[in-house]
Design an enzyme around this catalytic site. Structure first.
Site, PDB file in Angstrom:
ATOM      1  CB  SER B  46      -0.900  -0.033   1.236  1.00  0.00           C
ATOM      2  OG  SER B  46      -1.904   0.947   1.120  1.00  0.00           O
ATOM      3  CD  GLU B  47      -0.899   3.824  -3.363  1.00  0.00           C
ATOM      4  OE1 GLU B  47      -0.924   2.578  -3.217  1.00  0.00           O
ATOM      5  OE2 GLU B  47      -1.769   4.441  -4.005  1.00  0.00           O
ATOM      6  CG  ASN B  48      -0.741   4.112   3.254  1.00  0.00           C
ATOM      7  OD1 ASN B  48      -0.815   3.114   2.541  1.00  0.00           O
ATOM      8  ND2 ASN B  48      -1.194   4.137   4.486  1.00  0.00           N
ATOM      9  N   GLY B  49       2.829   3.394   2.635  1.00  0.00           N
ATOM     10  CA  GLY B  49       3.988   2.961   3.405  1.00  0.00           C
ATOM     11  C   GLY B  49       3.860   1.636   4.115  1.00  0.00           C
ATOM     12  CB  SER B  88       6.094   3.856   0.147  1.00  0.00           C
ATOM     13  OG  SER B  88       5.055   3.082  -0.406  1.00  0.00           O
TER      14      SER B  88
END
Lengths: 232, 218, 232, 218
Positions: B46-49, B88
């Site tokens: 998930s690209e928020n980290g 990320s």
């Protein structure tokens, strides 16, 4: 050891020196890990003409969204407008200048700003409106665009725990943009849930070394949840 | 009949391989996680980290500090890792994610994709989508084949501002599985009961129809 | 879950596929945090013509230094020759090609290689021999040079603990270049002191997420100390 | 008399301020840590990835995994942090370190510094020195004023390959405290018992001598 004690005791003190037309970099993703009390303090101070660098702009009525209500923001540098109606409306009306920036490019611009890297190349945005006016260059047969770094007059950051020296750790995915913002402020202000003694945090797990932190304040947080999803 | 949201997710899931690191966009792509084949493991980024995203939490587990890129509350699985947004996207931009699945408004025969704004009407922002399409080798776009008014979304040239140029090779619509090669769409599979004729009629860009176009089965 | 189990059981397997003339990025600083068994395996394999990217080149007789003895290295990309006599001698004789690269630039080149950033600007090295042949560009009144990223055919890394999925943490300053090297290898091989079960490592303190790791092996280490300094 | 190594370190230490983050190079600069004034705290950065470096370890504390940039075994102080080399140089290159102290072979009136190689004779490599001089606002160079053969190291133009261009403003030699401004050295202080004449004689580059040049006291 006064020199390394970053703790301030009031939000007035935390943002002292913030004036009209400054650039403020804010940590947080959606409403997760946002410096909510520092944002509220900016509203209270009533400074205008701000350029705000943040992935999102909060929601209507919470987070950075409250600065839109009072027209304190001249320009947003963000990746996502999303469901923030006031943001979208001010943008479509032309009342608010918005520099839409891909999320990864935005994160890297903050990191680069803190790291003394004035610009870097990325394939992200090549061939899209994001590339307009930017240099295109080929490396090893692929096209990239040049993106410049961002530095803020202030960075506002939400941490979990910190020691008095300003060493900060973040909790879960509330980390997001916070450690990057922390590196890129001329004055970096961090609010946290708990302040501990130096030495209590394991040196190898500190996300933001104290060298980046100018002021540290203990806050209490609502931590509003944007999309409450549960499994049955 | 057009594929349901669940069938779209099921069809995408057939592209998974054991050990894949996968980024699933908001909406239908998220559903893919429900159809990972038995005996296979994938890890969700998930690209928020977050790498190693788990299911939604129970009421007791809900934590404001643990969300996914869609801002939904989530959990982590054993072996997860959490990192900042620059790290990320280093992972994404650096091509380390094996498969990216995301939605779109339009794609075209050159592999261009538009997904983030309709001038004068809607501005969502690109979020992480531009980074995802620039960074991934292997992307599946999921979308409806045509708008509610019957306008094709598979075009000769995207009409909306692009998210990425020349980066899309695989599209799954509610009607068909399509690959993009050498400036054309190639019809690889059709939804159960959907005729080649209907797909041809609803595809504005050049479409190559092989002799045999198998029907998907579920 | 075979797909995420990165553990291999022999050093032969760990470096299978490494052939002549490849580029190998190695973690470590001095003799601290060096993948000493993987280096020994390269010597054993006898591959030649390597380009080795590492801050240092070990010392005479230990670490990467042993690859110089057998003339396995065609080119070193390093910041520091230091007290390594064989390294300096081969360099002065012209037997070994050396691309001396400032330490911070070297670290950033590895990070950029892993992060899909083909090049970046830095003030480091401007006006020095390092800038020769490189583009100079001014941003906000200051001069910078363009530096390109580095990607290796293999990256060899020394971690402390890892889980089977390849999530790695490093111990103390043995971290150094290791997490950067780990991101920049087409095939990344990590040797560690201890392998634990997934879930045992705190997700927020993982230095190298498993996505970067292709092969993981349990090793035993001499950990030689280069300069043993004590206080009385 | 020329300053001893210890006196050089003592003089540099007078430039420290409470709360300074400081990077001390290998050799004499390292000694500065021993002369931090009473009641003042500075935090030492070591470019291999450590902020908050402590003294050398006792025999029992020695740990191969805990070294400084000089490869010496060290310890950490409470409040230390440890990070990777890219993050360490982000800190340095980004100008977050308040003071950098390092040695040199030569400096010149333009603020150029040479410290990492003597062509055909000695190649140490630049290590982190090029990053340090490019990243720091505030740098003190420590070196002997002249070589053993009496050759000045304060030149009109460095003869050796540079470490950095136009970045040095303060130099402390065994004979003098010198600042660099507008293409000239300015003699600010002299070592106890060292005459202005001796300093003038041993300085090859343009040297401005103010009316009063105080003698350092220790």
């Amino acid at each position: 050891m006064a020199g390394f004690d970053k703790v301030v005791s009031s939000y007035d003190e935390a943002l002292a020196g913030l004036t009209d037309n400054m650039t403020v970099i804010a940590g947080g993703f959606g409403l997760c890990g946002i410096p909510e009390n520092l944002i509220a303090q900016i509203r209270k101070m009533g400074v205008k003409g701000l350029t705000v660098v943040s992935n999102n702009c909060g929601v209507d009525g919470f987070g950075l969204g409250i600065l839109l209500e009072d027209r304190q923001v001249k320009k947003m540098i963000s990746s996502y407008v999303g469901e923030n109606a006031l943001f979208e409306q001010q943008l479509l009306n032309g009342e608010l200048e918005v520099e839409l920036t891909p999320q990864g490019t935005l994160a890297e611009k903050m990191r680069a700003g803190g790291a003394g890297i004035p610009a870097f190349y990325t394939a992200t945005g090549y061939g899209t409106p994001v590339a307009e006016g930017k240099e295109v260059r080929e490396f090893k047969g692929r096209k990239y665009i040049l993106e410049e770094s961002i530095v803020g007059d202030f960075a506002i950051v939400k941490g979990w725990k910190a020691d008095r020296y300003g060493n900060v750790i973040y909790r879960h995915t509330a980390q997001n943009f916070n450690p990057l913002a922390a590196t890129a402020g001329k004055i970096t202000v961090v609010e946290v849930e708990e302040i501990v003694e130096p030495g209590e945090l394991d040196p190898t797990r500190i996300h933001t070394p104290g060298i980046y932190v100018d002021r540290l304040i203990l806050g209490t947080f609502e931590k509003r949840i944007e999309k409450r999803t549960v499994r049955s | 009949m057009a594929l349901s949201r669940e069938q779209i997710a099921m069809r995408v899931a057939r592209e998974l391989k054991d050990g894949y690191y996968v980024n699933l966009g908001i909406g239908i792509p998220t559903l893919v996680a429900n159809y990972v084949p038995e005996g296979m493991e994938v890890m969700l980024q998930s690209e928020n980290g977050l790498l190693g995203m788990g299911p939604f939490p129970t009421e007791d587990e809900i934590d404001a500090d643990m969300i996914n890129a869609g801002k939904q509350t989530v959990t982590t699985l054993p072996g997860a890792s959490i990192f900042n947004s620059a790290d990320s996207f280093a992972m994404i931009r650096g091509g380390h994610v094996d498969l990216t699945v995301l939605g779109a408004f339009e794609v075209d025969v050159e592999g261009n994709i538009a997904s983030w704004m309709i001038p004068g009407k809607l501005i969502k922002g690109m979020g992480g989508a531009m980074d995802l399409v620039a960074g991934a080798e292997n992307i599946i776009v999921t979308m409806t084949h045509a708008s509610k008014d019957g306008e094709s979304k598979l075009l000769t040239k995207c009409s909306l501002p692009l998210t990425g140029a020349g980066c899309i090779k695989k599209v799954l619509t509610d009607l068909a599985w399509i690959e993009i090669e050498d400036g054309a769409f190639i019809l690889r599979e059709r939804a159960p009961g959907v005729s080649v004729e209907e797909i041809v009629a609803k595809t504005a860009g050049k479409l190559i129809v092989p002799e045999h176009v198998p029907e998907m089965t579920f």
